[in-house]
Design a protein around this motif. Structure first.
Motif, short mmCIF file in Angstrom:
data_model
loop_
_atom_site.label_atom_id
_atom_site.label_comp_id
_atom_site.label_asym_id
_atom_site.label_seq_id
_atom_site.Cartn_x
_atom_site.Cartn_y
_atom_site.Cartn_z
N VAL A 1 0.86 -1.18 0.00
CA VAL A 1 0.00 0.00 0.00
C VAL A 1 0.90 1.24 0.00
O VAL A 1 1.79 1.37 0.84
N ILE A 2 0.65 2.13 -0.94
CA ILE A 2 1.47 3.35 -1.09
C ILE A 2 0.57 4.54 -0.78
O ILE A 2 -0.38 4.82 -1.51
N CYS A 3 0.88 5.24 0.31
CA CYS A 3 0.04 6.37 0.71
C CYS A 3 0.74 7.69 0.38
O CYS A 3 1.75 8.04 1.00
N ILE A 4 0.19 8.41 -0.58
CA ILE A 4 0.75 9.70 -1.01
C ILE A 4 0.29 10.83 -0.08
O ILE A 4 0.99 11.82 0.10
N THR A 5 -0.84 10.68 0.53
CA THR A 5 -1.47 11.72 1.34
C THR A 5 -0.53 12.31 2.38
O THR A 5 0.16 11.59 3.09
N GLU A 6 -0.52 13.65 2.47
CA GLU A 6 0.24 14.31 3.52
C GLU A 6 -0.72 14.93 4.54
O GLU A 6 -1.91 15.07 4.28
N GLY A 7 -0.18 15.27 5.70
CA GLY A 7 -0.99 15.91 6.73
C GLY A 7 -1.80 14.97 7.60
O GLY A 7 -2.69 15.40 8.32
N ILE A 8 -1.49 13.67 7.54
CA ILE A 8 -2.20 12.71 8.41
C ILE A 8 -1.74 12.94 9.85
O ILE A 8 -0.54 12.99 10.13
N PRO A 9 -2.67 13.09 10.79
CA PRO A 9 -2.28 13.28 12.20
C PRO A 9 -1.41 12.14 12.71
O PRO A 9 -1.66 10.97 12.40
N VAL A 10 -0.39 12.48 13.49
CA VAL A 10 0.52 11.48 14.05
C VAL A 10 -0.25 10.44 14.86
O VAL A 10 0.04 9.24 14.79
N ARG A 11 -1.24 10.90 15.62
CA ARG A 11 -2.03 9.97 16.44
C ARG A 11 -2.73 8.92 15.57
O ARG A 11 -2.78 7.74 15.93
N ASP A 12 -3.26 9.34 14.43
CA ASP A 12 -3.92 8.39 13.52
C ASP A 12 -2.94 7.32 13.04
O ASP A 12 -3.28 6.14 12.95
N MET A 13 -1.70 7.75 12.73
CA MET A 13 -0.70 6.80 12.26
C MET A 13 -0.24 5.86 13.37
O MET A 13 0.03 4.68 13.13
N LEU A 14 -0.16 6.37 14.58
CA LEU A 14 0.21 5.52 15.72
C LEU A 14 -0.83 4.42 15.93
O LEU A 14 -0.48 3.25 16.14
N ILE A 15 -2.09 4.79 15.85
CA ILE A 15 -3.17 3.81 16.00
C ILE A 15 -3.11 2.78 14.88
O ILE A 15 -3.25 1.57 15.11
N LEU A 16 -2.89 3.25 13.66
CA LEU A 16 -2.82 2.35 12.50
C LEU A 16 -1.66 1.36 12.63
O LEU A 16 -1.83 0.16 12.44
N LYS A 17 -0.49 1.88 12.98
CA LYS A 17 0.69 1.01 13.09
C LYS A 17 0.49 -0.03 14.19
O LYS A 17 0.92 -1.18 14.06
N ASN A 18 -0.17 0.37 15.26
CA ASN A 18 -0.45 -0.56 16.35
C ASN A 18 -1.41 -1.66 15.89
O ASN A 18 -1.24 -2.84 16.22
N LYS A 19 -2.42 -1.28 15.10
CA LYS A 19 -3.37 -2.27 14.56
C LYS A 19 -2.64 -3.24 13.62
O LYS A 19 -2.91 -4.45 13.65
#
Length: 293
Positions: free
Chosen positions: A96-114
């Motif tokens: 999966v290649i995500c080009i989107t910028e400006g994603i909140p750090v908290r959202d990415m932390l939750i995603l990586k944990n999942k």
């Protein structure tokens, strides 16, 4: 040979009907084997429609099942981006290649944990990255195709624009690229330098690697230590932000000096001690490569 993708890779575009998704998907379609590679788009509200003859599906799972796609590229707005990434992961895509910028750090932390809890096998490139390209074969993302040339130099970078500058310089000097990969400049991301370096190290058609870093974080230091112990090919390293004052964020969300080891000079010193050929001037990278090879 290439890394992560080939000209026969089948790709889904999530966010294909948005302004950015339409624009860059069209450019990718007209590059290399793009017309055969980009096989599906996803928009829950436009199921059954088409974009440039590409069928649009309501879900990633349906798009994968109907087309056999293994890779997704995401142009979804930041507020919905991690949900889009997770949908692709749940569909068990390979990359999966995500080009989107400006994603909140908290959202990415939750995603990586999942991802960790679910033992996900899906590889994530980005977010806030330009994607990747196998010159003259396929590009997935926003890299300008015209500056790339097929060859034997691998490029991995946190910065999109610096990637383009360095690739253009390499091409002008006659050095083609085996693959160019942008890992993204956010503090929480997917694939790291080491992941890409391992692939280049094993690629028989890559002779040397350019590693472009930035101030902030310790990823370049981890990569340098890995290179010292494992890399069989020459690596040229550059760190952007040599004049940045401590505490100043330079463009990317991850480019913030927070300690003694994430300044440009500290990184360059460690990289050099690990056997990486360094330069403080990115315009000299191609000439340095010429000397080494």
């Amino acid at each position: 040979m290439s890394i992560l993708i080939t000209k026969n890779t089948k790709v889904i575009t999530q966010g294909i009907t948005g302004k950015t998704g339409r624009f860059h998907t069209n450019l990718c379609l007209n590059y290399g084997n793009g017309k055969k590679a980009f096989v599906a788009g996803v928009n829950p509200k436009k199921n059954g429609q088409k974009f440039e003859e590409i069928p649009i599906f309501d879900t990633v799972k349906n798009a994968k099942n109907e087309t056999g796609a293994t890779v997704s590229v995401i142009y979804v707005p930041a507020i919905f981006a991690t949900s889009a990434i997770w949908e692709a992961i749940e569909s068990e895509l390979e990359l999966v290649i995500c080009i989107t910028e400006g994603i909140p750090v908290r959202d990415m932390l939750i995603l990586k944990n999942k991802m960790k809890k679910n033992n996900s096998k899906t590889l994530l490139l980005g977010p806030n990255c330009p994607g990747l390209i196998v010159p003259e074969e396929i590009k997935i993302g926003i890299m300008p195709g015209n500056i790339h040339k097929k060859g034997r130099i691998g490029v991995v970078s946190r910065s999109g624009t610096l990637t383009y500058e360095v690739v253009c310089q390499l091409t002008e000097l006659g050095f083609g690229q085996s693959s160019a990969v942008g890992i993204g400049g956010d503090p929480i991301n997917g694939l790291k330098y080491i992941d890409i370096l391992k692939l280049f190290n094993e690629d028989q058609n890559t002779d040397a690697v350019i590693m472009i870093g930035e101030i902030g974080g310790l990823d370049e230091i981890y990569a340098a230590n890995w290179i010292k112990k494992n890399m069989k090919k020459p690596v040229i390293g550059f760190i952007a932000g040599i004049t940045a004052p401590p505490g100043k964020r330079m463009g990317h969300a991850g480019a913030l000096i927070t300690g003694d080891f994430d300044t440009a000079q500290s990184k360059l010193d460690i990289m050099e001690s690990c056997g990486i050929f360094i330069t403080k001037n990115h315009s000299e990278i191609g000439y340095l490569l010429k000397k080494i090879l």
